[in-house]
Design an enzyme around this catalytic site. Sequence first.
Site, short mmCIF file in Angstrom:
data_model
loop_
_atom_site.label_atom_id
_atom_site.label_comp_id
_atom_site.label_asym_id
_atom_site.label_seq_id
_atom_site.Cartn_x
_atom_site.Cartn_y
_atom_site.Cartn_z
N LYS A 1 -9.76 -0.19 -2.16
CA LYS A 1 -9.66 0.32 -1.20
C LYS A 1 -9.90 1.37 -0.56
O LYS A 1 -9.90 2.41 -0.43
CB LYS A 1 -8.69 -0.73 -0.56
CG LYS A 1 -8.35 -0.78 0.72
CD LYS A 1 -6.76 -1.36 0.86
CE LYS A 1 -6.69 -1.34 2.69
NZ LYS A 1 -5.19 -1.59 3.10
N LYS B 1 -6.93 3.45 -3.13
CA LYS B 1 -7.09 3.69 -1.54
C LYS B 1 -7.23 5.06 -1.81
O LYS B 1 -6.66 5.56 -1.85
CB LYS B 1 -6.17 2.70 -0.98
CG LYS B 1 -6.45 2.79 0.39
CD LYS B 1 -5.02 2.32 0.89
CE LYS B 1 -5.21 1.95 2.65
NZ LYS B 1 -3.89 1.32 3.33
N ASP C 1 0.73 -1.10 -0.14
CA ASP C 1 0.23 -0.06 0.05
C ASP C 1 0.78 0.60 0.55
O ASP C 1 1.39 1.39 1.01
CB ASP C 1 -0.73 -0.08 1.66
CG ASP C 1 -2.44 -0.83 1.24
OD1 ASP C 1 -2.19 -2.52 0.75
OD2 ASP C 1 -3.35 -1.30 1.63
#
Length: 231
Positions: free
Chosen positions: A191, A162, A99
């Site tokens: 996400k 995300k 991430d």
Amino acid sequence: MSAAPDKFDLNRLPSYIDHTLLKAEATPEAVLKLCDEARQYGFYSVCVNSGYVADCVRYLAGSGVRVSAVVGFPLGASCSDVKAYEAARAAELGATDIDMVLAVGRLLAGDETYVRDDIRAVVEAVRGKAIVKVILETGLLNEEQKRTACRLAEEAGAHFVKTSTGFGPGGATVEDVKLMRAAVSPDIQVKASGGVRDLATALAMIEAGATRLGTSSGVAIMNGAGGVTGY
């Protein structure tokens, strides 16, 4: 994978959750507790800073719970080669998900080439070893910038976009998840992270198009769904 909350199969909920602990004061004991909870509830992964990847991989061996590592966190302002090295090292230690925070300041300045290349450096560093989620830090961006960030992430080969680090202004919103879902192709997932603390919010994010939820409140969310069994 979007589904209305009243139709969503709650037995699938654990597989959406990246159980997260990213605070500076997180101790090894707290990280192991995170792993215990992820194992108990069957979460998709634990999401930790890269310095804890090896511990989590070792502790979760055989459980089926994956390990996600953050990179360039939480500001996104590290050198691209430093992000790439951190990602590669985390993957080498066993992380299956990376991430990364995009270069927010460069995006705000309109430097699309830098942002795209920054993401691509991480994608290439872990190709075949881990997937890459790109954290936009949506609280700092307007709608056009969010769409641009999504486009650049996809062009660079990322697997997810995300919403947030959880350390910046604001967090995931239904509106942002919908915008991001619409801004990328069906090959890219979304996400939702930042402020997802209860079952109702989790289901709203899934309805909006999120296929993964980053949250430090995984246990509370599952308790809201009735615990481990008997949803």
